[in-house]
Every structure is written in C-alpha cells, then in structure tokens.
Design an enzyme around this catalytic site. Structure first.
Site, PDB file in Angstrom:
ATOM      1  N   HIS A 167       0.819  -1.214   0.000  1.00 29.79           N
ATOM      2  CA  HIS A 167       0.000   0.000   0.000  1.00 29.79           C
ATOM      3  C   HIS A 167       0.853   1.264   0.000  1.00 29.79           C
ATOM      4  O   HIS A 167       0.419   2.325   0.451  1.00 29.79           O
ATOM      5  CB  HIS A 167      -0.983  -0.002   1.174  1.00 29.79           C
ATOM      6  CG  HIS A 167      -0.342  -0.276   2.510  1.00 29.79           C
ATOM      7  ND1 HIS A 167       0.016  -1.549   2.912  1.00 29.79           N
ATOM      8  CD2 HIS A 167       0.007   0.551   3.529  1.00 29.79           C
ATOM      9  CE1 HIS A 167       0.546  -1.482   4.129  1.00 29.79           C
ATOM     10  NE2 HIS A 167       0.557  -0.216   4.523  1.00 29.79           N
ATOM     11  N   GLY A 189       4.217  14.238   7.698  1.00 30.99           N
ATOM     12  CA  GLY A 189       3.809  13.323   6.645  1.00 30.99           C
ATOM     13  C   GLY A 189       3.181  12.061   7.197  1.00 30.99           C
ATOM     14  O   GLY A 189       2.189  12.105   7.919  1.00 30.99           O
ATOM     15  N   ASP A 193       1.014   7.874  11.604  1.00 32.57           N
ATOM     16  CA  ASP A 193      -0.109   7.176  10.976  1.00 32.57           C
ATOM     17  C   ASP A 193      -0.137   5.705  11.374  1.00 32.57           C
ATOM     18  O   ASP A 193       0.911   5.081  11.609  1.00 32.57           O
ATOM     19  CB  ASP A 193      -0.035   7.296   9.455  1.00 32.57           C
ATOM     20  CG  ASP A 193      -0.288   8.720   8.976  1.00 32.57           C
ATOM     21  OD1 ASP A 193      -0.574   9.584   9.824  1.00 32.57           O
ATOM     22  OD2 ASP A 193      -0.202   8.955   7.751  1.00 32.57           O
ATOM     23  N   GLU A 218      -1.100   0.052  18.431  1.00 28.92           N
ATOM     24  CA  GLU A 218      -0.486   0.832  17.347  1.00 28.92           C
ATOM     25  C   GLU A 218      -0.356   2.303  17.717  1.00 28.92           C
ATOM     26  O   GLU A 218       0.633   2.964  17.358  1.00 28.92           O
ATOM     27  CB  GLU A 218      -1.295   0.670  16.055  1.00 28.92           C
ATOM     28  CG  GLU A 218      -1.323  -0.744  15.503  1.00 28.92           C
ATOM     29  CD  GLU A 218       0.051  -1.362  15.324  1.00 28.92           C
ATOM     30  OE1 GLU A 218       1.006  -0.623  15.006  1.00 28.92           O
ATOM     31  OE2 GLU A 218       0.178  -2.584  15.518  1.00 28.92           O
ATOM     32  N   HIS A 227       8.325  -1.526  21.074  1.00 25.48           N
ATOM     33  CA  HIS A 227       7.778  -2.735  21.675  1.00 25.48           C
ATOM     34  C   HIS A 227       8.388  -3.001  23.045  1.00 25.48           C
ATOM     35  O   HIS A 227       9.547  -2.680  23.305  1.00 25.48           O
ATOM     36  CB  HIS A 227       8.021  -3.943  20.767  1.00 25.48           C
ATOM     37  CG  HIS A 227       7.072  -4.000  19.631  1.00 25.48           C
ATOM     38  ND1 HIS A 227       7.410  -4.507  18.394  1.00 25.48           N
ATOM     39  CD2 HIS A 227       5.778  -3.599  19.523  1.00 25.48           C
ATOM     40  CE1 HIS A 227       6.369  -4.424  17.591  1.00 25.48           C
ATOM     41  NE2 HIS A 227       5.368  -3.877  18.246  1.00 25.48           N
TER      42      HIS A 227
END
Length: 467
Positions: A167, A189, A193, A218, A227
């Site tokens: 993607h 940017g 996300d 997330e 993590h």
C-alpha cells in the site's frame, strides 16, 4: 526464488533446522526464520556472510537477540519454540526491548493531537470502528497529558486506514493471520499514521482480532513507544486477546508514555496492573492444577504452563485460551477419572476437557453440597476419586464416584495435614504427594508418611533458583 547471495545464509539455516524437523518442513521454516529476522531484527536482506571478521555468527546473534526478547531459551538455533513464536500474529513494527522508546526518542511537541479515520473495515459498522478508535486513544490520554480530537476533513496528526498487501509505505501486509497492523513514529507526513491489514477479520469481541486492542497498541507507536518485552504490556508485539470491559493500561505502558510526555493531568495519577515476575521471591499463586501431564499455575490475568518433557515454562493470558473465563481463578483440580479439570471463582465453577470449556457451565458450587456459608473455594485437589476442598482453616472431602460430600466434614487442615498451619492458596497432587502452596512457600506433604518432607519457595516450580 532466492538469489545466489543468500545461499550461504540458507545453508546455515538448513543445517540448524534439519536437526529438529523433517525434510518436508525445512524450506518453509528456513523462509520463516529469514523473513522474521529481516522484518523485526534488522537482518539485512542481502546478508550472505555467515560470519563476521571476529568469527561471530550473524544469524546466531540475531536468533539469540530474538530469543532474549521473548524470554525463550537462548540457543541461537531455530528450535520449535522459537519457530512457534515467529508464527504468532503480531504488529509489523520491529522489536527492541523494555518499555523502550522508539530509537531517537521522537515525540509530538504539543499535547493536543488530531486523528482522522480515512476508511473503514466492512466487518464492523462505522460507529463500532469509531468507538474502538476513540476508546483506544482514551487509554493513552488517561495516563498522560495528551488530548485527542477526531476530525473528518483536513490534515490530521494521526491518520488511520485499512489497507491490504502493498500500500505504498514500504511495509506491505501479508494477508490474514500474520502482521495485523503497523504504525509510524511521531513526525511529519506519514509520521504517526496507523495502518491496519484489511484482510484480517476485525471484531469488537474475543473472536479473531479485537480492533480496540490492536489500535491501542499501534497508537503507542504513533506516540513514540517501541515494543516491550513484558508479555503483559499492551506494547508487547504479539497479539493476545484480553478482557476489554473496564480495560486499563498496564503499568509498563503507563511508565513508558509518562517517560515521554510526563504525568497525567488528572488529579489522581493512574496505576495499572503489573505483570507478575516468575522469580519474584514474594510471588504467590491463585490456583494450580495438573492437566494431562502439564502443570498450570494461575495468577491474576495470567497462567504459566510447565511442560512435562521440556525445561521451559510458558506464560499466557487466561483470556488467550479461555476468553469466556474470568480472571483471578481461585481454585482448580484435575479429575483423573473423567479426564476433566475444574476451575473455581467465587461461587461458580467451570469444567474443561483439555482446553475446551464444556457446555452448561458455569455452575454453582452448591452442587457439591456446600452449605450456603461457603461462597468461595481457596484450593482443591483430587486423589483416589476424592476431591479435597480447602476453605480458610478447614477442608471438605467430596466422593466423586457417589457424588456427595462425605459426612464428618469440614475438618481442621492442621489436624489432618501436620505441618500445614497456614491458609492453603493452591495445591496439586503428584504420585503420593500433595504439593501445598501457602504464601510464597510450598510444602511437599507425603500422603503415606503423613508429614511434610520439604519446604521451599513456590516459584521453584517455575525454574527459579535461589542460593
């Protein structure tokens, strides 16, 4: 097809894997190891040197790094437990350690952040997706000074979208049951996300993959967290369902987000559940039972599995195996005659065949013949078709074949089991011993000699050693 450059790498893995797996699975396992170490442990994809100048083996080093992170036996070999861990569904962000921050410690320079949901999954209604996303952000805002506002147009700090396969961000998804989602560290940017694999089955229940839990994980990355190697932390890389009603952020994650952004703006600072440490000298257990040769040790939201043929002890969420069970199991025993185990909490109990809960449960403990004054069981154990139930300083004995509580009970624990003077927290039977756990200690009670033959720390059973 693999390039010729990768041939020495593959040969090395084939040598390691061939010791434990049949020929038919070697190539698949080799590909699994290569892909996993490239994605999550920074093994270069064109790595063809199997050793460095100082003689160290790059592949072995990366395998050891991965094994240390997940608390596995550090062998540097792709053994069965290592491969099993590599095949678990997980986040697509590479691993580091602790509650550690993203390398370079990027953070948002303001505390009022916006988010925008760019598209939706057809498996949930738009309202369900919006609720899951809102609740996921709220976990982090409660523990920090951050405030999140949803916008429906314009540029947001954090964009949320469902994509499949390639993607356009150099991090393609791999289809169902692999990488579930990924997110980017704070920045301009694409920074911040979060992308979710559109080919996964997203739910708001314990089935498949719970969107709220994955989104909350997330967004930790979107805020600058890496993590955690704490298996109870939200930022642990592998997916595991946990009860979402009244879910609160674990302490490891609270510590992490506050290390970046400071304390919560709430007048009362939040605290969350901490993951029990197996070798904590003060560790106690809620319940213990055998299960077809394994031993299960229950504590809060977790249980440890001790395997009969292996040295390792594996920790899991109770909800991962039994989503419908409550946390905080208080008593458990294995009925060897019927090949069932029974789990108790409060005045209810469940019957399991292997790891499957039988229909018709939970039931009330009054079915055993307890008086109404008994509303919970401290511990239980099965021996020679009798079940011993421990409550406070007394115990009952139930005849499983004739299905009634034996007359003359309850009796004093200390009178029937000399040397067991305290409240029994958990107990299980092996051969002619009751292994009785009280506080952080366990007592080996010999049923033939009718005496305690050993006293030690209870977590010795979790492979903990003391001087």
């Amino acid at each position: 097809m693999f390039s010729l450059k990768t041939l020495p790498f593959l040969l090395l893995l084939h040598v390691q894997i061939s010791k434990a797996f049949p020929v038919s699975s070697k190539e698949k396992n080799t590909k699994t190891v290569q892909d996993y170490l490239e994605k999550f442990y920074q093994l270069p994809s064109n790595q063809y040197q199997s050793t460095r100048k100082n003689g160290t083996n790059v592949i072995v080093e990366k395998l050891k790094e991965m094994q240390r992170f997940f608390g596995l036996n550090v062998t540097g070999k792709p053994n069965e437990e290592t491969l099993d861990m590599m095949k678990k569904p997980r986040c697509g962000v590479p691993d580091s350690g602790g509650f550690m921050l993203t390398p370079g410690n990027p953070k948002w320079e303001r505390t009022n952040l916006t988010y925008r949901i760019r598209n939706y999954t057809p498996q949930l209604s738009e309202a369900e997706v919006e609720r899951a996303i809102k609740d996921a952000f709220e976990l982090w805002s409660v523990a920090s000074p951050l405030i999140f506002t949803r916008i429906s147009q314009g540029e947001a700090d954090i964009n949320i979208a469902f994509y499949q396969r390639d993607h356009g961000d150099n991090s393609p998804f791999d289809g169902p049951n692999g990488i579930l989602a990924h997110a980017f560290q704070p920045g301009q940017g694409i920074g911040g996300d979060a992308h979710f694999d559109a080919e996964e089955t997203w739910t708001n229940t314990s089935a498949n993959y719970n969107l709220f839990l994955v989104a909350a994980h997330e967004f930790g990355h979107s805020l600058g967290l890496a993590h955690s190697s704490d298996p109870g932390a939200l930022m642990y890389p592998n997916y595991a369902f946990r009860e979402t009603s009244n879910y609160s952020l674990p302490q490891d994650d609270i510590d992490g987000i506050q290390a970046i952004y400071g304390l919560s703006s709430n007048p009362i600072q939040p605290t969350g559940p901490s993951t029990p440490k197996p070798c904590d000298p003060s560790l106690t257990f809620d319940a213990i039972t055998t299960l077809r040769g394994e031993i299960l040790f229950f504590k809060d939201r977790y249980f440890w599995r001790r395997h009969p043929q292996l040295q390792r002890v594996e920790m899991n969420f109770i909800s991962l195996f039994w989503p419908s069970l409550p946390t905080g199991i208080q008593a458990a025993y294995e009925d060897f005659d019927r090949d069932l185990i029974f789990l108790f909490k409060g005045n209810q109990y469940w019957a399991l065949s292997g790891y499957d809960i039988l229909q018709g449960y939970p039931k009330d403990i009054s079915n055993y013949g307890f008086p109404s004054s008994v509303q919970a069981i401290d511990a239980a154990v099965f021996y020679r078709s009798k079940t011993y139930f421990f409550v406070n300083d007394q115990f009952w004995r139930y005849d499983n074949q004739r299905q009634f509580m034996e007359p003359g009970y309850p009796k004093s624990i200390s009178g029937a089991f000399p040397g067991i003077e305290s409240k029994v927290d958990a107990v299980f039977q092996q051969e002619h011993f009751f292994h009785v756990f009280s506080g952080p200690r366990y007592y080996a009670f010999d049923l033939i000699a009718q005496r305690v033959t050993r006293v030690a720390r209870g977590n010795k059973w979790l492979n903990c050693r003391y001087g």
